[in-house]
Design a protein around this motif. Structure first.
Motif, PDB file in Angstrom:
ATOM      1  N   ALA A  94      24.257  35.590  13.536  1.00 34.19           N
ATOM      2  CA  ALA A  94      24.030  34.251  12.997  1.00 34.19           C
ATOM      3  C   ALA A  94      22.872  34.243  12.010  1.00 34.19           C
ATOM      4  N   ALA A  95      21.853  35.049  12.281  1.00 31.81           N
ATOM      5  CA  ALA A  95      20.695  35.119  11.379  1.00 31.81           C
ATOM      6  C   ALA A  95      21.077  35.671  10.007  1.00 31.81           C
ATOM      7  N   LYS A  96      22.190  36.406   9.956  1.00 30.72           N
ATOM      8  CA  LYS A  96      22.669  36.971   8.695  1.00 30.72           C
ATOM      9  C   LYS A  96      23.840  36.187   8.112  1.00 30.72           C
ATOM     10  N   GLY A  97      24.143  35.035   8.726  1.00 39.00           N
ATOM     11  CA  GLY A  97      25.237  34.211   8.236  1.00 39.00           C
ATOM     12  C   GLY A  97      26.605  34.739   8.613  1.00 39.00           C
ATOM     13  N   ILE A  98      26.675  35.513   9.690  1.00 39.88           N
ATOM     14  CA  ILE A  98      27.939  36.088  10.153  1.00 39.88           C
ATOM     15  C   ILE A  98      28.303  35.456  11.497  1.00 39.88           C
ATOM     16  N   ARG A  99      29.538  35.050  11.640  1.00 37.66           N
ATOM     17  CA  ARG A  99      30.019  34.458  12.888  1.00 37.66           C
ATOM     18  C   ARG A  99      30.418  35.574  13.847  1.00 37.66           C
ATOM     19  N   ALA A 100      30.144  35.408  15.137  1.00 36.20           N
ATOM     20  CA  ALA A 100      30.424  36.477  16.092  1.00 36.20           C
ATOM     21  C   ALA A 100      31.097  35.938  17.352  1.00 36.20           C
ATOM     22  N   LEU A 101      32.054  36.703  17.829  1.00 34.78           N
ATOM     23  CA  LEU A 101      32.730  36.416  19.085  1.00 34.78           C
ATOM     24  C   LEU A 101      32.693  37.666  19.953  1.00 34.78           C
ATOM     25  N   ASP A 102      32.481  37.505  21.259  1.00 33.69           N
ATOM     26  CA  ASP A 102      32.720  38.613  22.184  1.00 33.69           C
ATOM     27  C   ASP A 102      34.108  38.388  22.771  1.00 33.69           C
ATOM     28  N   ALA A 103      34.977  39.382  22.599  1.00 33.25           N
ATOM     29  CA  ALA A 103      36.385  39.225  22.959  1.00 33.25           C
ATOM     30  C   ALA A 103      36.914  40.469  23.659  1.00 33.25           C
ATOM     31  N   PRO A 104      36.354  40.817  24.829  1.00 32.68           N
ATOM     32  CA  PRO A 104      36.857  41.979  25.564  1.00 32.68           C
ATOM     33  C   PRO A 104      38.297  41.761  25.998  1.00 32.68           C
ATOM     34  N   VAL A 105      38.983  42.864  26.232  1.00 28.26           N
ATOM     35  CA  VAL A 105      40.415  42.798  26.511  1.00 28.26           C
ATOM     36  C   VAL A 105      40.736  43.453  27.842  1.00 28.26           C
ATOM     37  N   SER A 106      41.881  43.086  28.392  1.00 31.97           N
ATOM     38  CA  SER A 106      42.399  43.705  29.601  1.00 31.97           C
ATOM     39  C   SER A 106      43.889  43.929  29.422  1.00 31.97           C
ATOM     40  N   GLY A 107      44.394  44.978  30.037  1.00 31.56           N
ATOM     41  CA  GLY A 107      45.826  45.274  29.936  1.00 31.56           C
ATOM     42  C   GLY A 107      46.094  46.748  29.773  1.00 31.56           C
ATOM     43  N   GLY A 108      45.036  47.529  29.574  1.00 34.58           N
ATOM     44  CA  GLY A 108      45.212  48.970  29.467  1.00 34.58           C
ATOM     45  C   GLY A 108      45.901  49.399  28.194  1.00 34.58           C
ATOM     46  N   GLU A 109      46.130  50.699  28.108  1.00 34.76           N
ATOM     47  CA  GLU A 109      46.739  51.272  26.905  1.00 34.76           C
ATOM     48  C   GLU A 109      48.104  50.661  26.623  1.00 34.76           C
ATOM     49  N   GLN A 110      48.919  50.461  27.677  1.00 32.24           N
ATOM     50  CA  GLN A 110      50.259  49.920  27.443  1.00 32.24           C
ATOM     51  C   GLN A 110      50.187  48.494  26.911  1.00 32.24           C
ATOM     52  N   GLY A 111      49.244  47.718  27.426  1.00 30.74           N
ATOM     53  CA  GLY A 111      49.073  46.361  26.919  1.00 30.74           C
ATOM     54  C   GLY A 111      48.662  46.358  25.463  1.00 30.74           C
ATOM     55  N   ALA A 112      47.820  47.335  25.080  1.00 34.57           N
ATOM     56  CA  ALA A 112      47.409  47.445  23.680  1.00 34.57           C
ATOM     57  C   ALA A 112      48.591  47.836  22.805  1.00 34.57           C
ATOM     58  N   ILE A 113      49.405  48.768  23.275  1.00 33.42           N
ATOM     59  CA  ILE A 113      50.581  49.205  22.521  1.00 33.42           C
ATOM     60  C   ILE A 113      51.563  48.051  22.342  1.00 33.42           C
ATOM     61  N   ASP A 114      51.755  47.288  23.407  1.00 36.33           N
ATOM     62  CA  ASP A 114      52.736  46.197  23.377  1.00 36.33           C
ATOM     63  C   ASP A 114      52.209  44.939  22.684  1.00 36.33           C
TER      64      ASP A 114
END
Length: 294
Positions: free
Chosen positions: A108-128
Motif C-alpha cells: 500500500a505504501a507503494k500504491g500497490i493493492r495486495a491480497l493474501d489468497a492461499p489455496v487448497s486442493g492439492g496438485e489435482q485441484g490446481a490442474i483441474d
C-alpha cells in the motif's frame, strides 16, 4: 486486466499459471528452476529470466512461493520494487498471517493493492482449476481479482481483511492433517484385521465418514504410493504456522498439536519429499507393523 506475472512455477504454481494462459491471459512466468520456466513456455506462456522481467508492466502479479522467508525476500524485494503503481498483487503462498499483513502494508505504501489468497486442493485441484481459494484484503480489490481467481479456483471466497486468508488456510491445514492421520490409522487398523481395504474405503466414503481424503488419497495410501501432491515438509511448515497462530490467540488445539508432532517426526526421518499421506508410515511404526517399520 490481461497482463499477468506469475512467480513460482512449482507443483501448484505451474498448473495454475497454465490455466491462466488457457483462460486467455497474457502471462509471464518465472521460477528459479529454468526447467519449470521452459515447461510453462511450452504451454503457451512467456518465460522470464528474472522476477524483475516478469513483473515489469504486469497489471496483476501472482506469487506462489514455499514459505514466509521466500515471500519476504521475493515479494518485499524484487516484486514490490518493480511492480507498477496500481498493480494488483495476489499472493497464493501459504505463510504466516502477520507476514501477509506486512506485505499488504508495504504494498500500500507503494500504491500497490495486495491480497493474501492461499489455496487448497492439492496438485489435482490446481490442474483441474478447481482450487478452494480463501482471500484476505480489501473487498474492492477482491472483486478486481475475481477474473484471475475464477480461472484457477472452483470455490473463491473473500474471508476478511489482510491476513485472514492465511488464517483460514491454517485452519484448513489443521483439518486436512488431522483427517489424513485418522484415515491412516483406519487403514492400518483394517489391514490388521484382514479386511479388504479397497472395499472398506468404498463403503466408508459413502457414509458419514466420507471425506475428500478418503476420495482422493486413501487408495494411494493403502498401496503405499506417496508421490507428492503436497509434500510432508510443506505440511510440517503449515502446522508450525497453525501452532504459532493458536498460541498467539490463546486457543488450545490438542489433537492438532499431536498431529503436528507426528508430521514433524515423519519429516525428521527424511520423508519430507513424500506426499503427506505418508503419515501412514508413522502409524505403521507405532503399531510395529509393515513397511513403515523399516
Amino acid at each position: 486486466m490481461t497482463r499477468l506475472a506469475f512467480i513460482g512455477l512449482g507443483i501448484m504454481g505451474l498448473p495454475m499459471a497454465k490455466n491462466l494462459v488457457a483462460a486467455g491471459f497474457e502471462v509471464a512466468g518465472y521460477n528459479r528452476s529454468r526447467s519449470k520456466v521452459d515447461a510453462f513456455a511450452a504451454a503457451g506462456g512467456r518465460g522470464a529470466d528474472s522476477v524483475r522481467e516478469a513483473v515489469r508492466g504486469a497489471e496483476v502479479i501472482v506469487t506462489m512461493l514455499p514459505d514466509s522467508p521466500d515471500v519476504e525476500e521475493v515479494v518485499l524485494g524484487d516484486v514490490l520494487e518493480n511492480a507498477a503503481e496500481g498493480a494488483l498483487l495476489i499472493d497464493c503462498s501459504s505463510i504466516r498471517p502477520e507476514v501477509s499483513r506486512r506485505v499488504a502494508e508495504e504494498a500500500a505504501a507503494k500504491g500497490i493493492r495486495a491480497l493474501d489468497a492461499p489455496v487448497s486442493g492439492g496438485e489435482q485441484g490446481a490442474i483441474d482449476g478447481a482450487l478452494s481459494i480463501m482471500v484476505g484484503g480489501a473487498a474492492a480489490d477482491f472483486e478486481s481479482a475475481r477474473p484471475v481467481l475464477d480461472a484457477v479456483g472452483g470455490t473463491v471466497v473473500h474471508v476478511g481483511p489482510a491476513g485472514c486468508g492465511q488464517t483460514v488456510k491454517a485452519a484448513n491445514q489443521l483439518i486436512v492433517a488431522g483427517t489424513i492421520e485418522l484415515v491412516a490409522e483406519a487403514l492400518v487398523f483394517l489391514e490388521a484385521h484382514g479386511v479388504d481395504t479397497a472395499a472398506a474405503i468404498t463403503v466408508l466414503a459413502g457414509g458419514l465418514a466420507g471425506n475428500r481424503i478418503l476420495d482422493r488419497k486413501a487408495e494411494a495410501m493403502a498401496k503405499r504410493e506417496f508421490t507428492p501432491g503436497f509434500r510432508v515438509e510443506l505440511h510440517h511448515k503449515d502446522l508450525g504456522i497453525v501452532q504459532s497462530a493458536a498460541r498467539d490467540a490463546g486457543v488450545a488445539i490438542p489433537l492438532g498439536a499431536a498431529v503436528a508432532q507426528l508430521m514433524g517426526a515423519l519429516n525428521a526421518q527424511g520423508h519430507g519429499a513424500l506426499d503427506h499421506g505418508a503419515l501412514l508410515k508413522i502409524v505403521e511404526q507405532l503399531s510395529g507393523r509393515g513397511r513403515g517399520t523399516e
